[in-house]
Motif scaffolding. Sequence first.
Motif, PDB file in Angstrom:
ATOM      1  N   ILE A 210       0.727  -1.015   0.017  1.00  0.00           N
ATOM      2  CA  ILE A 210      -0.008   0.106  -0.041  1.00  0.00           C
ATOM      3  C   ILE A 210       0.819   1.449   0.018  1.00  0.00           C
ATOM      4  O   ILE A 210       0.567   2.283  -0.787  1.00  0.00           O
ATOM      5  N   ARG A 211       1.990   1.376   0.827  1.00  0.00           N
ATOM      6  CA  ARG A 211       2.882   2.375   1.026  1.00  0.00           C
ATOM      7  C   ARG A 211       3.601   2.507  -0.415  1.00  0.00           C
ATOM      8  O   ARG A 211       3.544   3.760  -0.778  1.00  0.00           O
ATOM      9  N   ARG A 212       3.852   1.806  -1.209  1.00  0.00           N
ATOM     10  CA  ARG A 212       4.571   1.676  -2.383  1.00  0.00           C
ATOM     11  C   ARG A 212       3.758   2.207  -3.397  1.00  0.00           C
ATOM     12  O   ARG A 212       3.843   3.097  -4.246  1.00  0.00           O
ATOM     13  N   GLU A 213       2.218   1.628  -3.464  1.00  0.00           N
ATOM     14  CA  GLU A 213       1.349   2.336  -4.395  1.00  0.00           C
ATOM     15  C   GLU A 213       1.050   3.811  -4.149  1.00  0.00           C
ATOM     16  O   GLU A 213       0.993   4.509  -5.258  1.00  0.00           O
ATOM     17  N   ALA A 214       0.889   4.026  -2.772  1.00  0.00           N
ATOM     18  CA  ALA A 214       0.640   5.416  -2.531  1.00  0.00           C
ATOM     19  C   ALA A 214       1.795   6.230  -2.923  1.00  0.00           C
ATOM     20  O   ALA A 214       1.639   7.415  -3.547  1.00  0.00           O
ATOM     21  N   GLU A 215       3.089   6.049  -2.849  1.00  0.00           N
ATOM     22  CA  GLU A 215       3.947   6.866  -3.326  1.00  0.00           C
ATOM     23  C   GLU A 215       4.149   6.989  -4.852  1.00  0.00           C
ATOM     24  O   GLU A 215       4.673   7.983  -5.301  1.00  0.00           O
ATOM     25  N   SER A 216       3.810   5.785  -5.418  1.00  0.00           N
ATOM     26  CA  SER A 216       4.136   5.625  -6.943  1.00  0.00           C
ATOM     27  C   SER A 216       3.054   6.505  -7.689  1.00  0.00           C
ATOM     28  O   SER A 216       3.060   6.920  -8.893  1.00  0.00           O
ATOM     29  N   GLY A 217       1.850   6.624  -7.168  1.00  0.00           N
ATOM     30  CA  GLY A 217       0.633   6.882  -7.824  1.00  0.00           C
ATOM     31  C   GLY A 217       0.187   8.544  -7.647  1.00  0.00           C
ATOM     32  O   GLY A 217       0.634   9.007  -6.373  1.00  0.00           O
ATOM     33  N   ASP A 218      -0.286   9.093  -8.150  1.00  0.00           N
ATOM     34  CA  ASP A 218      -0.886  10.629  -8.095  1.00  0.00           C
ATOM     35  C   ASP A 218      -2.216  10.693  -7.137  1.00  0.00           C
ATOM     36  O   ASP A 218      -2.983  11.236  -7.599  1.00  0.00           O
ATOM     37  N   TYR A 219      -2.199  10.043  -6.096  1.00  0.00           N
ATOM     38  CA  TYR A 219      -3.690   9.921  -5.110  1.00  0.00           C
ATOM     39  C   TYR A 219      -3.595  11.252  -4.225  1.00  0.00           C
ATOM     40  O   TYR A 219      -2.654  11.604  -4.022  1.00  0.00           O
ATOM     41  N   GLU A 220      -4.865  11.385  -4.245  1.00  0.00           N
ATOM     42  CA  GLU A 220      -5.291  12.271  -3.254  1.00  0.00           C
ATOM     43  C   GLU A 220      -6.023  11.990  -1.903  1.00  0.00           C
ATOM     44  O   GLU A 220      -5.838  12.600  -0.928  1.00  0.00           O
ATOM     45  N   LEU A 221      -6.500  10.740  -2.079  1.00  0.00           N
ATOM     46  CA  LEU A 221      -7.153   9.927  -0.930  1.00  0.00           C
ATOM     47  C   LEU A 221      -6.915   8.527  -0.843  1.00  0.00           C
ATOM     48  O   LEU A 221      -6.804   7.959  -1.848  1.00  0.00           O
ATOM     49  N   LEU A 222      -6.307   8.223   0.525  1.00  0.00           N
ATOM     50  CA  LEU A 222      -6.162   6.729   1.032  1.00  0.00           C
ATOM     51  C   LEU A 222      -7.260   6.416   1.658  1.00  0.00           C
ATOM     52  O   LEU A 222      -7.187   6.932   2.933  1.00  0.00           O
ATOM     53  N   LEU A 223      -8.230   5.487   1.251  1.00  0.00           N
ATOM     54  CA  LEU A 223      -9.400   5.203   1.986  1.00  0.00           C
ATOM     55  C   LEU A 223      -9.266   3.859   2.292  1.00  0.00           C
ATOM     56  O   LEU A 223      -9.237   2.766   1.451  1.00  0.00           O
ATOM     57  N   ILE A 224      -9.335   3.459   3.761  1.00  0.00           N
ATOM     58  CA  ILE A 224      -9.139   2.005   4.125  1.00  0.00           C
ATOM     59  C   ILE A 224     -10.087   1.700   4.901  1.00  0.00           C
ATOM     60  O   ILE A 224     -10.728   2.396   5.633  1.00  0.00           O
ATOM     61  N   GLY A 225     -10.667   0.383   4.526  1.00  0.00           N
ATOM     62  CA  GLY A 225     -11.505  -0.036   5.457  1.00  0.00           C
ATOM     63  C   GLY A 225     -11.150  -0.758   6.768  1.00  0.00           C
ATOM     64  O   GLY A 225     -10.333  -1.743   6.633  1.00  0.00           O
ATOM     65  N   ALA A 226     -11.238  -0.340   8.034  1.00  0.00           N
ATOM     66  CA  ALA A 226     -10.694  -0.998   9.124  1.00  0.00           C
ATOM     67  C   ALA A 226     -11.532  -2.186   9.831  1.00  0.00           C
ATOM     68  O   ALA A 226     -12.720  -2.164   9.552  1.00  0.00           O
ATOM     69  N   SER A 227     -10.795  -3.086  10.180  1.00  0.00           N
ATOM     70  CA  SER A 227     -11.315  -4.228  10.942  1.00  0.00           C
ATOM     71  C   SER A 227     -12.032  -4.056  11.976  1.00  0.00           C
ATOM     72  O   SER A 227     -13.104  -4.349  12.543  1.00  0.00           O
TER      73      SER A 227
END
Length: 596
Positions: A210-227
Motif C-alpha cells: 500500500i505504501r509503495r502504491e501510494a508513493e508511486s501514484g498521484d493519489y489524493e485520498l487513501l481510503l481504508i476499511g478498518a477491521s
Amino acid sequence: MPLVLVIRYPEEALGLMAWGRRVAAALGESMEIVVCDEQVKGPELEWMDEEAPEYLGALAVEERWARVRMERALEALVVHVRETKSRFLLIGKHNSGKGLKDSPERKLSRAVFAQVPCAVGVLRLPEMGHEWAGKVLVPCAGGPHSRVALRLGEKLGGTGATAFFVEPDTDLVSRDVGERVLKKAIKRAGVEPDAVTQKVVLGDRFSEEIRREAESGDYELLLIGASNSGTLKAKLFGTVPDKLLKGPRGLAVGVVRAALPTGRQMKEAVGRFLRLRVPQLEREERVGLVDEVEGKARWTFDFAALMLLATAIAGLGLLADSAAVVIGAMLVAPLMMPLIGGGLALVQGNWPLWRRSQRAVLMGFFAALGVGLLLGWGARMLGFGLTGELAARGEPTLLDLGVAFFSGIAAAYCLARPQLSGALAGVAIAAALVPPIATVGICLSLGEVATARGAALLFGTNVVAIVIGAAANFFLAGIRGPSAGGLWAQRLFIVLALTCAGLAVPLTSVLVGKVTEPRMMESRLSEVAETGGYRLVKLRKSRPGGEKLISLEIAGPEAPGEALIEALRKAAEAQTGEKVKLRVRTLLEQETGELD
C-alpha cells in the motif's frame, strides 16, 4: 438522512468542511455540522439559527449547524444519529505529536469511531489542500468495512478510484488469482467492475505494498476499511510516510467503518435501558470491586491452604454422612472468588484476569481432587462405603443448574456492594463447589464410578453457571469493557452459554426421571400389593449409608407373607435398576358386618 460532520476545533474546520461537502455530494445527501464548543451548557446538541462561525465559512441553504460540549459530544451524537437515521458520520483525526495522546479531540475521535451506530469515516487531512481531482486509492482486504470504503471511493472518484489488491506471489498464476479475487470483492461491494480502476500487485506484506502504491501514484485520498477500532492508529500513521502527508499535493488518509451490527446496537440499547432503571456502580465502587477480585481470584499459598483444608473437612463430612460438616466446608472453601473473577473478566474483556482466575480454579480442582482420592483410599482401607451425602451429589438435576446460576448473580451482587458482604456466606453454602470435587475423588477410590461421574457433572455445572451468573450481574451493574479487544470474551461467553444449554439436557433428563420414577414405582407396587389383597398407602425413598431404602405403608387384614414382600422387593428393583432394601409397615384393616 443527512451526513453528520463533526468539527472538534477551528483549525481543522476549513479542510473538513471541504471533504464533508465532497462526501455529502457523493452520497447525494445534505450535511449537518456539529461544532464542539465549551460555551454550551446542556448535554444535547444545540441547533443554531444564527450565522455560523467565521471559520466554517458560508453555509449552503440545505446545511445547518449545531454546538455541543466536547465531553458530551459522543452521547449527543449517538442519540442524534439514531433519531435521524443518519447513514454516515465524518470526523477528523488529530495529527501526531507529543502531549496529544490523551487530548479530548483524540479521545472523541476514537470514541465516535467505536460507538456511533452509523457508518463512520475518520479523516487525517494533508498539510496543504489542493483542488480535488478524484484520485482515490482503496485497498481491498475483504470484510464489511472494506466494502463500505470501496463503495464510497467509487462514488467519490468513479474510474479515478483504484481498487487495490495484494496477492501473495506463490505461483505462476498468482496474478490471475488476485484479479479474480478482486473482481469478486468489487461485486460483493455492490460496485460494477468497470466503474473503478482495478490493480493487483504481487507481494507478501500488505501494508508495504500500500505504501509503495501510494508513493508511486498521484493519489489524493487513501481510503481504508478498518477491521476494528483498534487498528485505527496503525492504519492512519503506520502505513503512510509523513512525506506523503505534506507538501502542495498532500495525501489525505481516511479509515472507514461500516455501521455497527444489529446485535451490537441491541446490546448497547439494553445497556442504556439498564443504566436508566438499574442502580449502576460508581467509579470508586468499581475500582474497589476490581481490586478485591484481582487480589483474591488467584492461586496463592493462602488460597491453596484453604482449598486443601476445605476439601479435607468436606471429605470427612461426606464419609461421616454429616450434612452439618459439609456445610462448614463450604464456608471455608475459597473457590467462589475466582469464578466471580471469571465473570468480571468476561464483561470487561480482561484476558489477564480471566487467565489468573481460571488457573486458580484448575489448580484448586486438582488439589481438591488429590485430597479426595487420598481420603477415599483411606476410607476403602477402613471398609467405608457409599454414604447418603456422597450419593446425593452423584445425581445433579436442572435444579442444581438454576441454583448455581442465581448463586453466581447473588455472589457478584453482594461482592459489588460491601454493605451486603455478610450474605456471601449464605451464597457459598447454596453453591456447593468443594463437596462435589471431594465426592469425585472419594468415589473414584471406592470404585463408585457412576457417582463420581455425576459429581463431576455437578461441579462443571456449578462452574459454568456461576461464571455466567456473575457476568450477568456485573453487566446489569454497569460494568462494561472496551468494544475493541473484547471479541474473545464475547465468543467465550457464547461457548459457555452453549455449554450450559448442553448440560441442561442430561440434567433435565435426571430431573424428569426423579419426578416420574416414583409415580411409576408407586403404580407398579400398588398393582403388586392389590394382587395380594393389600392397598398401598405411602411410598418413601431414602439412601442411608449409601444403600437405597424403600419404605412402604400398606393396608390389609393381616401382616403380609414373605411371598408378597419378596414380590414387592423384586418389583422395586425392576423399577430402580439396582438392589434395594425394603421396609414394609402394615396398617391393619378389618371389615365388620352391618348391625341389625
